[in-house]
Design an enzyme around this catalytic site. Structure first.
Site, mmCIF file in Angstrom:
data_model
loop_
_atom_site.group_PDB
_atom_site.id
_atom_site.type_symbol
_atom_site.label_atom_id
_atom_site.label_comp_id
_atom_site.label_asym_id
_atom_site.label_seq_id
_atom_site.Cartn_x
_atom_site.Cartn_y
_atom_site.Cartn_z
ATOM 1 C CG ASP A 44 4.769 5.364 -1.650
ATOM 2 O OD1 ASP A 44 4.622 5.315 -0.423
ATOM 3 O OD2 ASP A 44 3.846 5.205 -2.468
ATOM 4 C CE LYS A 65 2.639 0.966 1.731
ATOM 5 N NZ LYS A 65 2.261 -0.181 1.113
ATOM 6 C CG MET A 184 1.493 -3.788 -8.470
ATOM 7 S SD MET A 184 0.860 -3.753 -6.794
ATOM 8 C CE MET A 184 -0.827 -3.263 -7.055
HETATM 9 C C1 LIG Z 1 1.279 -0.242 -5.673
HETATM 10 S S1 LIG Z 1 0.829 0.191 -7.285
HETATM 11 C C2 LIG Z 1 0.601 1.915 -7.071
HETATM 12 C C3 LIG Z 1 -0.194 2.542 -8.164
HETATM 13 C C4 LIG Z 1 -0.284 4.039 -8.044
HETATM 14 N N1 LIG Z 1 -1.010 4.431 -6.864
HETATM 15 C C5 LIG Z 1 -0.923 4.652 -9.276
HETATM 16 O O1 LIG Z 1 -2.012 5.259 -9.150
HETATM 17 O O2 LIG Z 1 -0.355 4.558 -10.365
HETATM 18 C C6 LIG Z 1 2.304 0.070 -8.192
HETATM 19 C C7 LIG Z 1 2.121 -0.344 -9.633
HETATM 20 O O3 LIG Z 1 1.657 0.755 -10.395
HETATM 21 C C8 LIG Z 1 2.184 0.679 -11.695
HETATM 22 N N2 LIG Z 1 3.006 1.869 -11.948
HETATM 23 C C9 LIG Z 1 3.223 2.877 -11.104
HETATM 24 N N3 LIG Z 1 3.956 3.839 -11.698
HETATM 25 C C10 LIG Z 1 4.203 3.410 -12.950
HETATM 26 C C11 LIG Z 1 4.907 3.960 -14.059
HETATM 27 N N4 LIG Z 1 5.486 5.143 -13.990
HETATM 28 N N5 LIG Z 1 4.950 3.228 -15.197
HETATM 29 C C12 LIG Z 1 4.353 2.033 -15.302
HETATM 30 N N6 LIG Z 1 3.678 1.471 -14.286
HETATM 31 C C13 LIG Z 1 3.596 2.154 -13.126
HETATM 32 C C14 LIG Z 1 2.996 -0.623 -11.771
HETATM 33 O O4 LIG Z 1 2.138 -1.656 -12.198
HETATM 34 C C15 LIG Z 1 3.384 -0.784 -10.332
HETATM 35 O O5 LIG Z 1 3.731 -2.123 -10.050
#
Ligand SMILES: C[S@@+](CC[C@H](N)C(=O)[O-])C[C@H]1O[C@@H](n2cnc3c(N)ncnc32)[C@H](O)[C@@H]1O
Length: 277
Positions: A44, A65, A184
């Protein structure tokens, strides 16, 4: 985008590996071992370069992505995975956080199964855990929060309701007796807060917005549902997770809730004298 040439192999195996929230030392040992053996890594966009350094011998393919959905077409990714597994023994699909949380994992698994390709999931630290750590809170807490709901108000392109789901259906079943973790949701935090209040959450319910958990630019902002309902959240394109519920109250308030609980429990659990003989 084109795949690197490789010698055709009978079929390789695809590993869906959780890259964790960002920091290069928040991957599992298993993830690091698989990455060290990888021939190809399809990853990604929202990953640090330091994480990719765990795969020094692999061809790296950014599939573009982003966590917020802007992406290479999913169908292209599905095809690229199948193609890579037909050319290479160890193919890693590296996904941010945990692959099983909002990772569109099933589409990719379906494509592999249709092509008869073996696969395995290596879990990762999801943003909820990383955000809780950054904020210094438990997501569950005795007497305060006995459930955790991971939820997103976002509806992916092509899904029913994508053009605008004003119903707040994403909030069905959420309870103020637990902690709600919103993924998100940064840009629509105000609307989410109003939905939760309309569904019985107290306006003074504490919330913590955690931006870029575990990254060098990590930041946390303490707020309430009422404040978010009024003013939303300042967002800048970095990933945000929202923790909502009494478990993330400031420590002093939390201690008061816990003392109250322990007081109730002590009264309720007053030992009954046991008469022997
Ligand atoms: C498509 S989702 C993927 C989530 C990912 N698979 C996980 O387990 O964290 C993406 C969302 O995860 C959250 N996210 C992912 N990494 C983050 C981080 N380091 N800090 C805060 N939010 C995060 C945010 O809400 C972001 O918009």
């Amino acid at each position: 985008m084109s795949l690197p040439a490789g010698q055709p192999v009978a079929t390789g195996k695809v590993w869906f590996v959780g890259a964790g929230p960002g920091a290069a030392d928040l991957l599992t040992v298993r993830a690091i071992r698989v990455l060290a053996r990888a021939d190809v890594v399809l990853h990604d966009a929202l990953l640090t370069d330091a994480v990719l350094e765990w795969a020094p011998a692999a061809d790296l393919i950014a599939v573009g992505k982003r966590c917020d959905g802007a992406s290479a077409e999913q169908a292209w990714i599905d095809r690229a995975l199948v193609d890579a597994a037909r050319r290479h023994a160890v193919v890693v699909r590296l996904k941010g956080g945990d692959p099983t949380v909002f990772g569109r994992l099933d589409e990719e698994i379906d494509a592999l199964e249709a092509a008869g390709i073996d696969w395995e999931i290596v879990p990762g630290i999801t943003a909820a855990g990383a955000a809780a750590a950054a904020a210094g809170h438990s997501l569950t807490r005795r007497g305060v929060a006995r459930r955790v709901d991971i939820v997103t108000p976002r509806i992916g392109r092509g899904e029913p309701g994508h053009e605008g789901d004003a119903s707040g259906g994403w909030a069905d079943g959420l309870s103020p007796s637990g902690t709600v973790v919103l993924y998100m949701a940064g840009r629509v935090a105000g609307r989410c807060a109003r939905t939760l209040i309309a569904r019985g959450f107290s306006p003074d319910t504490p919330a913590v917005a955690v931006r870029a958990a575990s990254w060098p630019d990590q930041a946390t902002e303490r707020t309430t549902l009422a404040a978010m309902a009024r003013g939303g959240l300042a967002v800048d394109g970095r990933p945000i997770v929202l923790l909502v519920g009494r478990a993330v109250a400031e420590r002093r308030a939390l201690d008061a809730v816990r003392r109250q609980f322990e007081g109730d429990r002590l009264i309720a659990a007053e030992p009954t004298p046991v008469v022997v003989g």
